[in-house]
Structure formats: C-alpha cells, structure tokens
Motif scaffolding. Structure first.
Motif, mmCIF file in Angstrom:
data_model
loop_
_atom_site.group_PDB
_atom_site.id
_atom_site.type_symbol
_atom_site.label_atom_id
_atom_site.label_comp_id
_atom_site.label_asym_id
_atom_site.label_seq_id
_atom_site.Cartn_x
_atom_site.Cartn_y
_atom_site.Cartn_z
ATOM 1 N N SER A 22 0.888 -1.199 -0.015
ATOM 2 C CA SER A 22 0.069 -0.114 -0.015
ATOM 3 C C SER A 22 0.999 1.371 -0.051
ATOM 4 N N PRO A 23 0.069 2.439 -0.287
ATOM 5 C CA PRO A 23 1.215 3.566 -0.502
ATOM 6 C C PRO A 23 1.636 3.851 1.155
ATOM 7 N N ARG A 24 2.940 4.636 1.124
ATOM 8 C CA ARG A 24 3.589 4.818 2.204
ATOM 9 C C ARG A 24 2.927 5.484 3.411
ATOM 10 N N LEU A 25 1.966 6.523 2.949
ATOM 11 C CA LEU A 25 1.101 7.135 3.896
ATOM 12 C C LEU A 25 0.247 6.161 4.552
ATOM 13 N N VAL A 26 -0.683 5.555 3.739
ATOM 14 C CA VAL A 26 -1.464 4.589 4.360
ATOM 15 C C VAL A 26 -0.893 3.504 5.314
ATOM 16 N N LYS A 27 0.146 2.873 4.916
ATOM 17 C CA LYS A 27 0.839 1.967 5.583
ATOM 18 C C LYS A 27 1.527 2.616 7.017
ATOM 19 N N SER A 28 1.970 3.614 7.052
ATOM 20 C CA SER A 28 2.405 4.281 8.363
ATOM 21 C C SER A 28 1.148 4.534 9.337
#
Length: 129
Positions: free
Chosen positions: A26-32
């Motif tokens: 998933s995109p980095r922002l969503v994952k974080s």
C-alpha cells in the motif's frame, strides 16, 4: 465455556485480518497510518496471551482428568462423545497457538516497519549533510 472459545476465535480472525492488511502493499502514508493505529491497539490486545495460556492450562487439566473410553465396555455413543471431545480439544489448542503466533506476528511487523522508518530518517539526515 463456549463463549470463551467464541471470543478467542473472533480475536484470531481479527489478528489474521490485521496481518493481511499490514502485509499487503500500500502507499507509504496509508501504511504508516495503519501501523501507528495497530501499534496503539497492540498493548491493550496483549490480554490475549495470558487468556490463551489459561485456556491451554484448562485443556491440559481436562485432558488429564478425562474419563477414558477405550475398553470394550463402552458403547458406541460413549466412544463418539469421547472422540468428539478429543477433536474439540485439539482444535482449541490450535486456536490458542494461532492467537499467540498471530499476536507475535503483528507485533514484529509493526516493529520492523517502525525500524525501517527510523532508518530511512537517519539515511535522509546523512544525505542532507
């Protein structure tokens, strides 16, 4: 007694869903954001480890004190009941072990993700210098 196993089954299902969500790309922002949310839930969810341990002790105690039905005196219904209880105990042991293993997996995935983020920040600082 069935309520305890139902709760444990739902917790295992939720942990499995969380592991799947954390391991999907998933995109980095969503994952974080997802990792930070799950990290907040991890400490209160730690209750599952002693709960599963207690359930394992209960299974062990019941297994040690279970009436054996292996002789020729037992009826077919008694044998079926005995075998069914053995199968249920085995299923519940797998459920308890799965709960502990999945909790550990979620914890390690979150820890690895946080370690990677901190290493990326250190790398970014060194590149800026």
């Amino acid at each position: 007694m069935a309520l305890q196993w139902t709760i444990l089954a739902y917790v295992v299902a939720a942990e499995a869903a969380i592991v799947i969500l954390l391991t999907l790309p998933s995109p980095r922002l969503v994952k974080s954001r997802l990792v930070s949310l799950v990290s907040l839930i991890l400490q209160p969810a730690l209750f599952i480890i002693p709960f599963a341990g207690f359930q394992l002790l209960d299974i062990y105690w019941k297994n040690e004190h279970r009436l054996m039905c292996t002789s020729e005196v037992c009826t077919a219904a008694e044998r079926d009941r005995y075998e069914k209880s053995i199968y249920k105990a085995q299923r519940n042991v797998v459920l308890c072990a799965g709960a502990c293993l999945l909790y550990w997996s979620v914890y390690r995935i979150c820890k690895y993700h946080k370690d990677i983020e901190s290493l990326e920040e250190v790398e970014k600082r060194y590149k800026e210098q």
